[in-house]
Design an enzyme around this catalytic site. Structure first.
Site, PDB file in Angstrom:
ATOM      1  N   HIS A 249       0.642  -1.479  -0.311  1.00 29.20           N
ATOM      2  CA  HIS A 249       0.210  -0.044  -0.040  1.00 29.20           C
ATOM      3  C   HIS A 249       0.731   2.021   0.241  1.00 29.20           C
ATOM      4  O   HIS A 249       0.135   2.507   0.301  1.00 29.20           O
ATOM      5  CB  HIS A 249      -0.856   0.274   1.383  1.00 29.20           C
ATOM      6  CG  HIS A 249      -2.348  -1.353   1.536  1.00 29.20           C
ATOM      7  ND1 HIS A 249      -2.007  -2.674   1.930  1.00 29.20           N
ATOM      8  CD2 HIS A 249      -2.764  -1.643   0.791  1.00 29.20           C
ATOM      9  CE1 HIS A 249      -2.219  -3.382   1.892  1.00 29.20           C
ATOM     10  NE2 HIS A 249      -3.286  -2.498   1.176  1.00 29.20           N
TER      11      HIS A 249
ATOM     12  N   ASP B  77      33.220 -31.462  17.142  1.00 33.11           N
ATOM     13  CA  ASP B  77      33.995 -32.946  16.991  1.00 33.11           C
ATOM     14  C   ASP B  77      34.850 -32.870  15.960  1.00 33.11           C
ATOM     15  O   ASP B  77      34.966 -32.628  15.178  1.00 33.11           O
ATOM     16  CB  ASP B  77      31.923 -33.266  16.137  1.00 33.11           C
ATOM     17  CG  ASP B  77      32.565 -34.083  15.790  1.00 33.11           C
ATOM     18  OD1 ASP B  77      33.581 -35.223  15.351  1.00 33.11           O
ATOM     19  OD2 ASP B  77      31.106 -35.578  15.437  1.00 33.11           O
TER      20      ASP B  77
ATOM     21  N   HIS C 260      35.550 -36.665  13.639  1.00 32.87           N
ATOM     22  CA  HIS C 260      34.890 -36.875  12.764  1.00 32.87           C
ATOM     23  C   HIS C 260      36.074 -36.919  11.321  1.00 32.87           C
ATOM     24  O   HIS C 260      35.453 -37.304  10.422  1.00 32.87           O
ATOM     25  CB  HIS C 260      33.563 -36.155  12.544  1.00 32.87           C
ATOM     26  CG  HIS C 260      33.537 -34.521  12.072  1.00 32.87           C
ATOM     27  ND1 HIS C 260      33.708 -33.893  12.662  1.00 32.87           N
ATOM     28  CD2 HIS C 260      33.329 -34.561  10.821  1.00 32.87           C
ATOM     29  CE1 HIS C 260      34.007 -33.189  11.868  1.00 32.87           C
ATOM     30  NE2 HIS C 260      33.369 -32.762  11.092  1.00 32.87           N
TER      31      HIS C 260
ATOM     32  N   HIS D  72      35.829 -36.808   6.538  1.00 30.89           N
ATOM     33  CA  HIS D  72      36.559 -36.230   5.480  1.00 30.89           C
ATOM     34  C   HIS D  72      38.133 -36.608   4.753  1.00 30.89           C
ATOM     35  O   HIS D  72      38.344 -35.898   3.650  1.00 30.89           O
ATOM     36  CB  HIS D  72      36.730 -34.890   6.080  1.00 30.89           C
ATOM     37  CG  HIS D  72      36.212 -34.121   6.575  1.00 30.89           C
ATOM     38  ND1 HIS D  72      34.287 -33.343   5.849  1.00 30.89           N
ATOM     39  CD2 HIS D  72      35.503 -33.424   7.858  1.00 30.89           C
ATOM     40  CE1 HIS D  72      33.647 -32.602   6.246  1.00 30.89           C
ATOM     41  NE2 HIS D  72      34.693 -32.932   7.892  1.00 30.89           N
TER      42      HIS D  72
ATOM     43  N   ASP E 208      29.521 -33.379   5.194  1.00 29.39           N
ATOM     44  CA  ASP E 208      29.033 -33.058   6.316  1.00 29.39           C
ATOM     45  C   ASP E 208      27.485 -32.976   6.727  1.00 29.39           C
ATOM     46  O   ASP E 208      26.628 -33.615   7.702  1.00 29.39           O
ATOM     47  CB  ASP E 208      29.717 -31.589   7.235  1.00 29.39           C
ATOM     48  CG  ASP E 208      30.676 -32.216   7.593  1.00 29.39           C
ATOM     49  OD1 ASP E 208      31.316 -32.623   8.361  1.00 29.39           O
ATOM     50  OD2 ASP E 208      31.762 -30.726   7.783  1.00 29.39           O
TER      51      ASP E 208
END
Lengths: 174, 444
Positions: free
Chosen positions: B104, B206, B209, B214, B358
């Site tokens: 508006h 972490d 991992h 990886h 990941d």
């Protein structure tokens, strides 16, 4: 070539066949053969798209050198393929099922050294594991350098139509 | 729905109730008790270089506009017209003195003030209270060494108090060289079908991992988290400064070990900046601690060597929008900045060879929180429980906070404990009240 007035049908047909084969190699996971279609001085680049308005319309695409989705040379693209072939690239183990469709192939320019600038639109469907799937759309601007009776891709700019990538990763090739 | 969250993490066993990742009512409560209360990262000062520059982002699920006002100060407002609620700004970035609602035409200055209403005289008969209908501002906005934060809670502690000792440690990233850091242009944005806490958990502590998740990247030319070549390669600590924040570091005894850990492409720059870092930060933060990964409570993560800064925007119990930037020392040479951007894009971005694996893990982990039976089985967060380093000062007298071994889930436990405390605090966030009828109060 403007408005198809001097369309070289034979050249256009051969370019299209070259790109269709290139797409098939990706879909069939023949990535070593696929890499052989790229020159050693390759630039493989996908910019980031930003929503803009007003005076900034036309500036949606990030500039080369800024943070991009893909910014690879032949070495890093080859390393990406090597990674997928280790069997330990978990996000692509098992690999995505992809279907690269291309159309609207246009030869935009022919440089004096014979390098063709080819624009094409793509639609790529990706299905991964059970439920992950996505349709990617956009266009590519390829530079094809004459090589034997075909070409080597020496530059590929890939424009993805999304500003927010709605998939978990861009772990596939365009 | 859970009535309280104190026991979601069993600190004797290290068991974490998996249902907190999928329960829709828990997610709704997080929007109130975590995201409407905490200081949330908006971006970096370098994203608004000129007066009237703006960008849009989210705080929790609320869309906001961040503006550099004409006087140079920063404003942050709900991207919501006070008339019907339409977004007044549809651009991601730009430069504008005012935002005109496409519905508006109510127009707001970049200081939030309602400056023009079509038919103000003829239709509203000048009765509309313009002052009461500006864009809703955040309660407070502040920055820490260039990182811009805001909170919707007028009763929130100061930003420095919220960050606590994490701020002192963040200097290892933000204040290593004169001039601090900048974000390189370009924002990665992508959707991940997982709960926002999975990625925060991954980045906060972490270190476990990497060798599995990886490995494919490491062996294919995408080395990303350099290890020491001597020793067993994982010498370091998880540092828990409290407040739900946390990070992991590699430990270097001396300068040679710092250089040994640097990636070949960054070695020259590491040599160039090391003495300046040590003189600015002291030997603990400038030499011995080499930060790896971190999360700032509630939803910011970063990788120092990767140059990656992230916000995990919560979109739903099972949907998170990741926003990523590449940060560099402002004083670094242009060639290094370009190299760092490539490094980030090829490893930690939307097409990242590290990131992809990941993300897929988090998506799969999320599925386990959805099954009726599987979510009854807790997550195991017992790594390093009871095996924390009791006298961190014996490692170095300057160490602040608690210390776990490099492979320890001390930081994840700290995150979920802080999360549970906030979820159990029933006081309603005091969001700014712009309404004459008191309608801005969050209904519980």
């Amino acid at each position: 070539m403007s408005a198809g007035l001097d369309l070289n049908l034979d050249l256009w047909f051969r370019v299209q066949a070259f790109l269709v084969r290139e797409a098939r190699l990706k879909d069939d996971h023949q990535l070593t053969d696929w890499l052989a279609l790229f020159s050693d001085d390759l630039r493989y680049w996908m910019p980031v798209i930003t929503n803009r308005i007003g005076r900034d319309l036309g500036k949606e695409m990030s500039a080369f050198g800024e943070v991009a989705h893909f910014d690879d040379d032949k070495t890093s693209l080859t390393n990406r393929v090597k990674r997928l072939q280790t069997g330990m690239a978990w996000a692509e183990t098992p690999p995505s099922r992809t279907r690269h469709l291309l159309g609207n192939v246009e030869i935009m320019a022919v440089a004096p050294d014979g390098v063709l600038q080819v624009r094409s639109n793509y639609l790529m469907y990706r299905s991964h594991l059970e439920h992950d799937h996505e349709l990617f759309s956009g266009y590519r601007l390829d530079h094809l350098r004459p090589h034997g009776d075909a070409w080597l891709i020496c530059r590929r700019d890939i424009i993805l139509d999304q500003s927010v990538v709605t998939q978990k990763n861009l772990g596939i090739f365009f | 729905m859970k009535s309280h969250f104190e026991h979601v993490l069993d600190m004797k066993l290290g068991d974490l109730d998996r249902s907190i990742f999928s329960d829709p009512q828990t997610f709704e409560l997080e929007l109130e008790r975590i995201f409407a209360r905490c200081w949330l990262l908006l971006g970096h000062d370098s994203m608004l270089p000129k007066p009237n520059d703006f960008f849009t982002t989210y705080m929790g699920r609320d869309p906001v506009i961040v503006t550099r006002k004409a006087d140079g100060t920063i404003g942050c407002f709900l991207n919501m017209c006070r008339h019907r609620g339409n977004r007044v700004c549809r651009a991601d970035v730009g430069n504008a003195r005012a935002f005109s609602c496409p519905f508006h035409g109510w127009t707001f200055g970049n200081d939030g003030r309602l400056s023009n209403v079509p038919g103000y005289k003829e239709i509203y008969l000048e009765k509309l209270d313009l002052d009461a209908h500006g864009l809703v501002p955040v309660a407070r906005i502040d920055s820490y060494k260039g990182l811009l934060f805001a909170t919707f809670d007028t009763s929130a502690p100061s930003l420095l108090e919220f960050l606590g000792d994490m701020a002192w440690y963040l200097d290892m990233i933000l204040d290593r060289r004169a001039g601090g850091i900048e974000f390189l242009p370009g924002t990665h944005k992508w959707l991940v079908h997982t709960n926002w806490k999975f990625p925060v958990d991954n980045f906060i502590g972490d270190s476990y991992h990497g060798p599995v998740s990886h490995k494919s990247a490491w062996v294919s030319g995408f080395e990303g988290m350099p290890r020491r070549k001597s020793g067993y390669g994982y010498e370091g600590f998880q540092v828990n400064p409290g407040g739900g924040h946390g990070f992991g570091v590699r430990w270097a005894e001396n300068r040679d070990q710092v250089f040994e850990m640097a990636l070949p492409e960054f070695l020259d720059y590491e040599k160039e900046r090391l003495e300046e870092s040590i003189s600015r930060l002291g030997d603990l933060r400038g030499l011995h601690f080499s930060p790896m990964h971190a999360s700032i409570f509630p939803n910011v993560s970063l990788l120092w060597q990767g140059g990656a800064m992230r916000v995990w925007h919560p979109k739903g119990p099972k949907l998170t929008e990741a926003w990523g930037w590449c940060f560099v020392d402002k004083a670094a040479p242009e060639a290094y900045k370009r190299e760092k951007a490539l490094h980030m894009v090829q490893r930690h971005g939307t097409s990242g060879t590290w990131e992809a694996d990941d993300v897929d893990n988090w998506v799969q982990c999320h599925s386990a929180s959805e099954g009726y039976v599987s979510r009854r089985y807790p997550q195991n967060l017992e790594m390093g429980l009871g095996d924390e380093i009791n006298d961190p000062q014996s490692i170095h007298p300057d160490i602040r906070g608690r210390l776990g071994k490099f492979q320890s889930e001390i930081n994840q436990r700290g995150f979920y404990q802080r999360w549970a405390e906030m979820m159990d605090d029933p006081s309603v966030p005091a969001v700014p009240n712009m309404s004459r009828r008191d309608a801005c109060k969050v209904s519980s």
